[in-house]
Design a protein around this motif. Structure first.
Motif, mmCIF file in Angstrom:
data_model
loop_
_atom_site.group_PDB
_atom_site.id
_atom_site.type_symbol
_atom_site.label_atom_id
_atom_site.label_comp_id
_atom_site.label_asym_id
_atom_site.label_seq_id
_atom_site.Cartn_x
_atom_site.Cartn_y
_atom_site.Cartn_z
ATOM 1 N N CYS A 8 1.351 -1.314 0.055
ATOM 2 C CA CYS A 8 0.367 -0.071 0.175
ATOM 3 C C CYS A 8 0.830 1.441 -0.189
ATOM 4 O O CYS A 8 1.515 1.498 0.560
ATOM 5 C CB CYS A 8 -0.775 -0.283 0.910
ATOM 6 S SG CYS A 8 -2.330 1.493 1.757
ATOM 7 N N LEU A 26 -4.218 1.180 8.363
ATOM 8 C CA LEU A 26 -3.254 0.332 7.594
ATOM 9 C C LEU A 26 -2.363 -0.458 8.142
ATOM 10 O O LEU A 26 -1.797 -1.477 8.063
ATOM 11 C CB LEU A 26 -3.109 1.304 6.563
ATOM 12 C CG LEU A 26 -3.795 2.043 5.237
ATOM 13 C CD1 LEU A 26 -3.403 2.935 4.742
ATOM 14 C CD2 LEU A 26 -4.918 1.093 4.376
ATOM 15 N N VAL A 30 -1.588 -4.172 6.153
ATOM 16 C CA VAL A 30 -1.240 -4.459 4.201
ATOM 17 C C VAL A 30 0.071 -5.459 5.236
ATOM 18 O O VAL A 30 0.941 -5.015 5.854
ATOM 19 C CB VAL A 30 -0.989 -3.255 4.234
ATOM 20 C CG1 VAL A 30 -2.694 -2.370 3.597
ATOM 21 C CG2 VAL A 30 -0.934 -2.248 4.518
ATOM 22 N N CYS A 74 6.807 -0.978 -4.640
ATOM 23 C CA CYS A 74 5.799 -1.382 -3.985
ATOM 24 C C CYS A 74 6.458 -3.342 -4.589
ATOM 25 O O CYS A 74 7.176 -3.533 -5.111
ATOM 26 C CB CYS A 74 4.301 -1.827 -4.544
ATOM 27 S SG CYS A 74 3.155 0.118 -4.775
ATOM 28 N N LEU A 80 -2.310 -1.328 -3.130
ATOM 29 C CA LEU A 80 -3.682 -0.019 -2.889
ATOM 30 C C LEU A 80 -3.243 0.655 -2.295
ATOM 31 O O LEU A 80 -1.987 1.088 -2.028
ATOM 32 C CB LEU A 80 -4.081 -0.828 -1.287
ATOM 33 C CG LEU A 80 -5.184 -0.426 -0.812
ATOM 34 C CD1 LEU A 80 -6.237 -0.752 -1.546
ATOM 35 C CD2 LEU A 80 -5.324 -0.487 0.783
ATOM 36 N N SER A 81 -4.236 1.787 -3.565
ATOM 37 C CA SER A 81 -3.303 3.248 -3.469
ATOM 38 C C SER A 81 -4.699 4.219 -2.309
ATOM 39 O O SER A 81 -5.452 4.205 -2.893
ATOM 40 C CB SER A 81 -3.185 3.360 -5.321
ATOM 41 O OG SER A 81 -3.688 5.501 -4.791
ATOM 42 N N LEU A 135 -7.857 -1.230 -5.450
ATOM 43 C CA LEU A 135 -6.961 -2.088 -5.544
ATOM 44 C C LEU A 135 -6.013 -2.514 -6.714
ATOM 45 O O LEU A 135 -7.585 -2.858 -7.463
ATOM 46 C CB LEU A 135 -7.238 -2.741 -4.360
ATOM 47 C CG LEU A 135 -6.661 -4.470 -3.673
ATOM 48 C CD1 LEU A 135 -5.382 -4.282 -3.354
ATOM 49 C CD2 LEU A 135 -8.008 -5.110 -3.106
#
Length: 260
Positions: A8, A26, A30, A74, A80-81, A135
């Protein structure tokens, strides 16, 4: 099967009042949490370091290039942004866990409802209620090289829409709302000018009215009461400012060429 791992990233600048609410849900959920800060003058970086695995401090090349920078960091296949003004909810986290645990998952692009709040109340209609693709499978993915409205490009799209929502608090005040839309309008005009697009003031005026009608009537903004009316006007102003700005950029270029 175990849930597929998620990287993320959050891009931000001067978000000390909102970054903790974004990052807290988060952390520990994540598998990799990255923050790219572009020159914050407040406590954003200090707060982000309490939650993120890595915090990078960078310049600001525009939304598209910055997201592509983040994407390069990543490590996992699913990305996931999330923006600093967004909060992922517990029901959405549970739903994502379930979807990414499916053995025969075919989707590569997962969208989720966007619960945008405008002066204390949810906008249930219009542009800011549209599900957002946050996502995605990283393979072949990239963001358009734009300063703003940096659409995600995928080699193909197999979309899944979830039920859990992202909470979105985009505007701190009416002034912030207007400043943000005016800034985005200017950036959008610069992108169009760089691509050789042109406009005139008549078209800018026309877009004010067509965008208002689309947001307020066709997309049901009137059902959100005075907030829906105000948002329709703001978005109509945004369209006008974008094409009025493009008109001035074209005029300035012609004047410069005539003098050369």
């Amino acid at each position: 099967m175990a849930r597929r791992k998620i990287s993320c990233f959050v891009i931000c600048c001067n978000e000390e009042d909102r970054i903790e609410a974004c990052l807290k849900p988060l952390k520990g959920w994540v598998d990799q949490l990255i923050v790219l800060d572009s020159g914050s003058k407040d406590r954003t970086v200090e707060i982000a370091r309490q939650y993120a695995d890595t915090v990078y401090q960078t310049d600001w090349p525009g939304f598209g290039p910055q997201r592509n920078r983040a994407l390069a960091y990543c490590e996992h296949d699913w990305v996931l942004s999330i923006d600093a003004d967004e909060i992922i909810t517990e029901p959405l986290k549970a739903e994502i866990d379930a979807v990414l645990s499916e053995p025969d998952l075919k989707a590569n692009f997962i969208k989720m409802p966007w619960h945008t709040y405008f002066f204390g109340k949810l906008l249930k209609r219009g542009r800011y209620s549209t599900p957002q693709g946050k996502l995605f499978l990283k393979t072949g993915a990239a963001f358009k090289d734009r300063q703003v409205h940096e659409t995600l490009l995928l080699p193909y799209e197999n979309i899944r829409v979830l039920k859990g929502a992202i909470i979105h608090h985009s505007w701190r005040s009416y002034l912030h709302c207007q400043e943000k839309h005016l800034k985005y309008a200017w950036l959008g005009a610069e992108d169009k000018f760089a691509c050789g697009k042109s406009a005139n003031l008549g078209f800018a005026v026309l877009r004010f009215f067509t965008d208002f009608i689309q947001q307020y009537l066709l997309r049901g903004g009137f059902l959100d009461g005075w907030r829906g009316l105000l948002m329709a006007i703001v978005l109509a102003q945004y369209a006008f400012h974008k094409y009025a700005a493009l008109t001035t950029l074209v005029a300035e270029a012609k004047a410069h060429k005539a003098k050369a």
